[in-house]
Design a protein around this motif. Sequence first.
Motif, PDB file in Angstrom:
ATOM      1  N   GLY A  65       0.807  -1.213   0.000  1.00 14.41           N
ATOM      2  CA  GLY A  65       0.000   0.000   0.000  1.00 14.41           C
ATOM      3  C   GLY A  65       0.840   1.262   0.000  1.00 14.41           C
ATOM      4  O   GLY A  65       0.582   2.205  -0.750  1.00 14.41           O
ATOM      5  N   TYR A  66       1.869   1.285   0.850  1.00 15.21           N
ATOM      6  CA  TYR A  66       2.743   2.465   0.914  1.00 15.21           C
ATOM      7  C   TYR A  66       3.575   2.621  -0.352  1.00 15.21           C
ATOM      8  O   TYR A  66       3.819   3.728  -0.811  1.00 15.21           O
ATOM      9  N   ALA A  67       4.009   1.521  -0.886  1.00 20.67           N
ATOM     10  CA  ALA A  67       4.888   1.565  -2.044  1.00 20.67           C
ATOM     11  C   ALA A  67       4.145   1.861  -3.344  1.00 20.67           C
ATOM     12  O   ALA A  67       4.769   2.232  -4.332  1.00 20.67           O
ATOM     13  N   SER A  68       2.849   1.715  -3.343  1.00 17.71           N
ATOM     14  CA  SER A  68       2.102   1.811  -4.598  1.00 17.71           C
ATOM     15  C   SER A  68       2.254   3.157  -5.302  1.00 17.71           C
ATOM     16  O   SER A  68       2.285   3.205  -6.535  1.00 17.71           O
ATOM     17  N   LEU A  69       2.344   4.233  -4.560  1.00 24.09           N
ATOM     18  CA  LEU A  69       2.407   5.548  -5.201  1.00 24.09           C
ATOM     19  C   LEU A  69       3.647   5.685  -6.078  1.00 24.09           C
ATOM     20  O   LEU A  69       3.542   6.035  -7.250  1.00 24.09           O
ATOM     21  N   GLN A  70       4.802   5.408  -5.536  1.00 21.99           N
ATOM     22  CA  GLN A  70       6.025   5.504  -6.326  1.00 21.99           C
ATOM     23  C   GLN A  70       6.244   4.263  -7.182  1.00 21.99           C
ATOM     24  O   GLN A  70       6.751   4.362  -8.296  1.00 21.99           O
ATOM     25  N   MET A  71       5.880   3.111  -6.662  1.00 27.00           N
ATOM     26  CA  MET A  71       6.123   1.860  -7.368  1.00 27.00           C
ATOM     27  C   MET A  71       5.351   1.825  -8.692  1.00 27.00           C
ATOM     28  O   MET A  71       5.897   1.398  -9.712  1.00 27.00           O
ATOM     29  N   ASN A  72       4.120   2.264  -8.684  1.00 27.44           N
ATOM     30  CA  ASN A  72       3.320   2.241  -9.915  1.00 27.44           C
ATOM     31  C   ASN A  72       3.993   3.047 -11.015  1.00 27.44           C
ATOM     32  O   ASN A  72       4.045   2.611 -12.165  1.00 27.44           O
ATOM     33  N   LYS A  73       4.528   4.195 -10.653  1.00 25.58           N
ATOM     34  CA  LYS A  73       5.176   5.047 -11.646  1.00 25.58           C
ATOM     35  C   LYS A  73       6.510   4.449 -12.094  1.00 25.58           C
ATOM     36  O   LYS A  73       6.793   4.363 -13.287  1.00 25.58           O
ATOM     37  N   GLU A  74       7.325   3.976 -11.156  1.00 26.25           N
ATOM     38  CA  GLU A  74       8.652   3.454 -11.496  1.00 26.25           C
ATOM     39  C   GLU A  74       8.593   2.145 -12.273  1.00 26.25           C
ATOM     40  O   GLU A  74       9.430   1.896 -13.138  1.00 26.25           O
ATOM     41  N   LEU A  75       7.624   1.286 -11.953  1.00 28.26           N
ATOM     42  CA  LEU A  75       7.503   0.011 -12.660  1.00 28.26           C
ATOM     43  C   LEU A  75       6.591   0.112 -13.883  1.00 28.26           C
ATOM     44  O   LEU A  75       6.453  -0.851 -14.634  1.00 28.26           O
ATOM     45  N   GLY A  76       5.969   1.252 -14.057  1.00 27.23           N
ATOM     46  CA  GLY A  76       5.058   1.419 -15.181  1.00 27.23           C
ATOM     47  C   GLY A  76       3.784   0.614 -15.016  1.00 27.23           C
ATOM     48  O   GLY A  76       3.228   0.111 -15.997  1.00 27.23           O
ATOM     49  N   LEU A  77       3.309   0.488 -13.791  1.00 31.19           N
ATOM     50  CA  LEU A  77       2.104  -0.291 -13.520  1.00 31.19           C
ATOM     51  C   LEU A  77       0.857   0.533 -13.755  1.00 31.19           C
ATOM     52  O   LEU A  77       0.787   1.696 -13.358  1.00 31.19           O
ATOM     53  N   THR A  78      -0.100  -0.078 -14.385  1.00 31.29           N
ATOM     54  CA  THR A  78      -1.411   0.548 -14.480  1.00 31.29           C
ATOM     55  C   THR A  78      -2.167   0.253 -13.186  1.00 31.29           C
ATOM     56  O   THR A  78      -1.766  -0.608 -12.396  1.00 31.29           O
ATOM     57  N   SER A  79      -3.240   0.959 -12.965  1.00 32.66           N
ATOM     58  CA  SER A  79      -4.031   0.689 -11.764  1.00 32.66           C
ATOM     59  C   SER A  79      -4.613  -0.724 -11.804  1.00 32.66           C
ATOM     60  O   SER A  79      -4.771  -1.366 -10.765  1.00 32.66           O
ATOM     61  N   GLN A  80      -4.889  -1.220 -13.014  1.00 32.98           N
ATOM     62  CA  GLN A  80      -5.413  -2.584 -13.148  1.00 32.98           C
ATOM     63  C   GLN A  80      -4.359  -3.616 -12.758  1.00 32.98           C
ATOM     64  O   GLN A  80      -4.677  -4.606 -12.095  1.00 32.98           O
ATOM     65  N   ALA A  81      -3.104  -3.410 -13.184  1.00 27.13           N
ATOM     66  CA  ALA A  81      -2.027  -4.353 -12.841  1.00 27.13           C
ATOM     67  C   ALA A  81      -1.775  -4.347 -11.346  1.00 27.13           C
ATOM     68  O   ALA A  81      -1.580  -5.402 -10.734  1.00 27.13           O
ATOM     69  N   PHE A  82      -1.807  -3.157 -10.739  1.00 28.64           N
ATOM     70  CA  PHE A  82      -1.612  -3.088  -9.291  1.00 28.64           C
ATOM     71  C   PHE A  82      -2.765  -3.764  -8.563  1.00 28.64           C
ATOM     72  O   PHE A  82      -2.566  -4.507  -7.605  1.00 28.64           O
ATOM     73  N   GLY A  83      -3.981  -3.508  -9.017  1.00 30.21           N
ATOM     74  CA  GLY A  83      -5.150  -4.151  -8.414  1.00 30.21           C
ATOM     75  C   GLY A  83      -5.103  -5.660  -8.543  1.00 30.21           C
ATOM     76  O   GLY A  83      -5.474  -6.384  -7.617  1.00 30.21           O
ATOM     77  N   LEU A  84      -4.640  -6.155  -9.691  1.00 30.50           N
ATOM     78  CA  LEU A  84      -4.507  -7.599  -9.891  1.00 30.50           C
ATOM     79  C   LEU A  84      -3.488  -8.177  -8.905  1.00 30.50           C
ATOM     80  O   LEU A  84      -3.746  -9.207  -8.270  1.00 30.50           O
ATOM     81  N   ALA A  85      -2.339  -7.518  -8.752  1.00 25.94           N
ATOM     82  CA  ALA A  85      -1.307  -8.008  -7.829  1.00 25.94           C
ATOM     83  C   ALA A  85      -1.825  -8.028  -6.401  1.00 25.94           C
ATOM     84  O   ALA A  85      -1.632  -9.003  -5.666  1.00 25.94           O
ATOM     85  N   ALA A  86      -2.490  -6.965  -5.985  1.00 24.81           N
ATOM     86  CA  ALA A  86      -3.031  -6.907  -4.623  1.00 24.81           C
ATOM     87  C   ALA A  86      -4.147  -7.934  -4.436  1.00 24.81           C
ATOM     88  O   ALA A  86      -4.232  -8.582  -3.393  1.00 24.81           O
ATOM     89  N   GLY A  87      -4.995  -8.106  -5.451  1.00 22.13           N
ATOM     90  CA  GLY A  87      -6.082  -9.084  -5.355  1.00 22.13           C
ATOM     91  C   GLY A  87      -5.593 -10.511  -5.317  1.00 22.13           C
ATOM     92  O   GLY A  87      -6.143 -11.345  -4.591  1.00 22.13           O
ATOM     93  N   LEU A  88      -4.553 -10.809  -6.089  1.00 26.16           N
ATOM     94  CA  LEU A  88      -4.007 -12.175  -6.088  1.00 26.16           C
ATOM     95  C   LEU A  88      -3.435 -12.556  -4.734  1.00 26.16           C
ATOM     96  O   LEU A  88      -3.449 -13.726  -4.355  1.00 26.16           O
ATOM     97  N   PHE A  89      -2.931 -11.585  -4.005  1.00 27.67           N
ATOM     98  CA  PHE A  89      -2.439 -11.854  -2.657  1.00 27.67           C
ATOM     99  C   PHE A  89      -3.557 -12.438  -1.801  1.00 27.67           C
ATOM    100  O   PHE A  89      -3.381 -13.452  -1.132  1.00 27.67           O
ATOM    101  N   PHE A  90      -4.723 -11.822  -1.826  1.00 28.59           N
ATOM    102  CA  PHE A  90      -5.838 -12.293  -1.003  1.00 28.59           C
ATOM    103  C   PHE A  90      -6.439 -13.584  -1.537  1.00 28.59           C
ATOM    104  O   PHE A  90      -6.871 -14.437  -0.766  1.00 28.59           O
ATOM    105  N   ILE A  91      -6.464 -13.767  -2.851  1.00 29.77           N
ATOM    106  CA  ILE A  91      -6.963 -15.018  -3.416  1.00 29.77           C
ATOM    107  C   ILE A  91      -6.037 -16.170  -3.019  1.00 29.77           C
ATOM    108  O   ILE A  91      -6.495 -17.247  -2.635  1.00 29.77           O
ATOM    109  N   GLY A  92      -4.723 -15.935  -3.100  1.00 31.34           N
ATOM    110  CA  GLY A  92      -3.760 -16.957  -2.679  1.00 31.34           C
ATOM    111  C   GLY A  92      -3.915 -17.308  -1.216  1.00 31.34           C
ATOM    112  O   GLY A  92      -3.858 -18.478  -0.822  1.00 31.34           O
ATOM    113  N   TYR A  93      -4.114 -16.302  -0.390  1.00 32.54           N
ATOM    114  CA  TYR A  93      -4.337 -16.543   1.035  1.00 32.54           C
ATOM    115  C   TYR A  93      -5.577 -17.404   1.236  1.00 32.54           C
ATOM    116  O   TYR A  93      -5.562 -18.366   1.998  1.00 32.54           O
ATOM    117  N   PHE A  94      -6.640 -17.100   0.541  1.00 33.88           N
ATOM    118  CA  PHE A  94      -7.886 -17.847   0.658  1.00 33.88           C
ATOM    119  C   PHE A  94      -7.716 -19.300   0.213  1.00 33.88           C
ATOM    120  O   PHE A  94      -8.171 -20.230   0.874  1.00 33.88           O
TER     121      PHE A  94
END
Length: 118
Positions: free
Chosen positions: A43-72
């Motif tokens: 969450g904290y890294a998303s602001l700078q990380m999205n810009k530096e890695l060239g992540l779209t909001s969809q790619a970031f959302g997918l990465a964050a969502g997969l974390f919870f799906i994997g946990y489940f």
Amino acid sequence: MSSTATPTVEIDPQTVVRKVTRNVIPFVFVLYIVNYIDRANIGYASLQMNKELGLTSQAFGLAAGLFFIGYFLFEVPSNIALAKFGARRWIARILLTWGALATAMGFVHNDFQLITVH
């Protein structure tokens, strides 16, 4: 007919609490810290990380969502393994794996690596 009496074992509640406090609570505390750092990290890294890695909001959302799906998906198998290997060994394994993956998050360079590690 011979009757064999089974000895009764008295369990002192204070002894149980003392053993749990000494053996389990330190592991749980460290796991809680790693869990908090891992969740807050993305969450904290998303602001700078999205810009530096060239992540779209969809790619970031997918990465964050997969974390919870994997946990489940892995929660029940993890509890089965916990019963097989014992709490001390399994929690230590979780701690080491979790820490290694959280550390690996610092070395990602693109969205595919982020999704794979996270």
